[in-house]
Design an enzyme around this catalytic site. Sequence first.
Site, PDB file in Angstrom:
ATOM      1  N   GLU A 120       0.849  -1.192   0.000  1.00 51.84           N
ATOM      2  CA  GLU A 120       0.000   0.000   0.000  1.00 51.84           C
ATOM      3  C   GLU A 120       0.882   1.238   0.000  1.00 51.84           C
ATOM      4  OE1 GLU A 120      -4.133  -1.059   2.038  1.00 51.84           O
ATOM      5  OE2 GLU A 120      -2.494  -1.075   3.480  1.00 51.84           O
ATOM      6  N   HIS A 236      -8.600   9.902   3.846  1.00 51.56           N
ATOM      7  CA  HIS A 236      -8.291   8.849   2.887  1.00 51.56           C
ATOM      8  C   HIS A 236      -8.466   9.402   1.482  1.00 51.56           C
ATOM      9  CE1 HIS A 236      -8.094   4.989   0.892  1.00 51.56           C
ATOM     10  NE2 HIS A 236      -7.717   4.445   2.039  1.00 51.56           N
ATOM     11  N   ARG A 291      -0.429   8.864   2.192  1.00 56.66           N
ATOM     12  CA  ARG A 291      -1.820   9.290   2.050  1.00 56.66           C
ATOM     13  C   ARG A 291      -1.994  10.807   2.085  1.00 56.66           C
ATOM     14  NH1 ARG A 291      -4.970   4.821   5.815  1.00 56.66           N
ATOM     15  NH2 ARG A 291      -5.037   3.177   4.224  1.00 56.66           N
ATOM     16  N   HIS A 351     -10.720   9.958   7.655  1.00 54.07           N
ATOM     17  CA  HIS A 351     -10.503   8.525   7.793  1.00 54.07           C
ATOM     18  C   HIS A 351      -9.937   8.121   9.151  1.00 54.07           C
ATOM     19  CE1 HIS A 351      -9.786   4.443   6.487  1.00 54.07           C
ATOM     20  NE2 HIS A 351      -8.472   4.553   6.633  1.00 54.07           N
ATOM     21  N   ARG A 386      -0.429   8.719   9.326  1.00 55.41           N
ATOM     22  CA  ARG A 386      -0.340   7.276   9.555  1.00 55.41           C
ATOM     23  C   ARG A 386       0.055   6.530   8.284  1.00 55.41           C
ATOM     24  NH1 ARG A 386      -4.220   2.816   9.145  1.00 55.41           N
ATOM     25  NH2 ARG A 386      -5.586   4.299   8.087  1.00 55.41           N
TER      26      ARG A 386
END
Length: 540
Positions: A120, A236, A291, A351, A386
């Site tokens: 990811e 997100h 992100r 998110h 994160r």
Amino acid sequence: MTWRAKTDLLVVGTGVAGLTAALRARELGMRVLVVGKDAAAVGNTAWAQGGIAVVRPEERDAGDSVRRHVRDTLEAGAGLCDPEAVHSILEDGATAMRRLRDTGACFDAAEDGTLSRTREGGHSAFRVVHAGGDATGAEVQRALNDAASSEGVPVLEKHCVVELLHTDSGAVGGALVLDNAGRPGKIQASAVLLATGGFGQLYRATTNPEVATGDGIALALRAGASVADMEFVQFHPTALHSEPRDAGEARDSGRRPLVTEALRGEGAVLVDVHGHRVMRGVHPAEDLAPRDVVAATIDRRMADTGANSVYLDATCLGSALPERFPTVHAACRAAGVDPVVDPVPVTTAAHYSCGGIVTTVDGRTEVSGLYAAGETARTGLHGANRLASNSLLEGLVLATRAAEAAQRDLRRAPPTRTALDSGALPATPVVDRATLRAVMSAHAGIERDAAGLVEARERLDEASVVRPLRTRENAEDASLTLTAYALLASAAERTESRGCHRRRDHPDTDDHHWRRGNALRLDVSGWLIRSTPGEMRAVA
């Protein structure tokens, strides 16, 4: 009080952190009671799609290592992670994963029998294990629910904690709780663990379910604990976008289905309304950038093109997509999109809260008897942003450690017979949820500035009404209100841009003044003030 209960450890929350802590405490011989606002399976954990980022011993010879995982986490955290906390938590990930599988959680396997792994955004290796394709959270929740049931862990569903209670020594010694009929009760507990998740319901567009109302943040603040880094709300990049069905939905749309970034890990790319690649030339990792970078770029591209979304083109996966990503496929089809042949409209959505209640890596807070784990805790792992799929891992590791810390603390200093607070229903400022969402979405989203933050505070002040917390709805809106004030205060204080906190009026990163945590607590009058808890320190 219409009812009473007593336990050694009271766990507030029924997600990955809450149930993991309860199961470990039960193993250690503690009496445990779990309280949840809704059914045990309702919460953020069940919605987690991507997986669990973990490096297990048998995979360290395959080109990955905990050291690389630490490096990726520190890079994503934009200089605010606590390196010691990051290494400590990630190093313990393999053990936490083994314990989870021992409870019955089943993960996807490759043909040779090893666990399947994907990649990811922000990860330099394929280290994210998953279940049911893109239903990892649902499988984790199922396994923990089944284990709690088989072990006889008592769970009070549809019970809302409205206030933590103190002993005459100042320690947390229980909670005031509304049962499913709205009757107040008192639970006496030698230790309380908050595992209540995040606060995505502060925003109009969020991947979080209705229960994500910042309860742990508010309970901890009112109990005397500090919170930190509340300004870092991760948006997100890819929530499923669909046009509102009516004017009411347009004003207050609430939860949107997540489109996991594991799709990008397996080749999907972001394009704008004109078909141009969104991330090309923006970051070396392009569509697999962290992100905060991807979300901010998407917002700018939507503003530049005047479109309500960009598109995730996953057609390269072809007929394999429905089997590998069944949750995303079903959500897209429900919205009238076939992701096998058509790009998926996506937009940003609130998110994950990177900040929270200040804790050690063992879940201890500043307040004796009070512990926290999961998204509601600020351990130093996430910093300013994160890394994808570190959240379930943190919940597993910290919950286990918090249960063990509570047991050690109680063994060291057994509780004496002390009186609790009266347990009268508190009355606190409440702003209705529609107003909160409108204000926070307008002024405290991906980009902020001083004028907008001041206007947001003034609008909340105007809309605020002091109400007794006699219902779950009032308790939730009170939690969101205090959480919103803490977020606005932290965002106004941090005069720089870093990670998922971006200031239009302070676009640069200021390492000299701001490479440190940003903590708050309530003073005796109920005002938010700066705090310097012992666990906070400047990042080396």
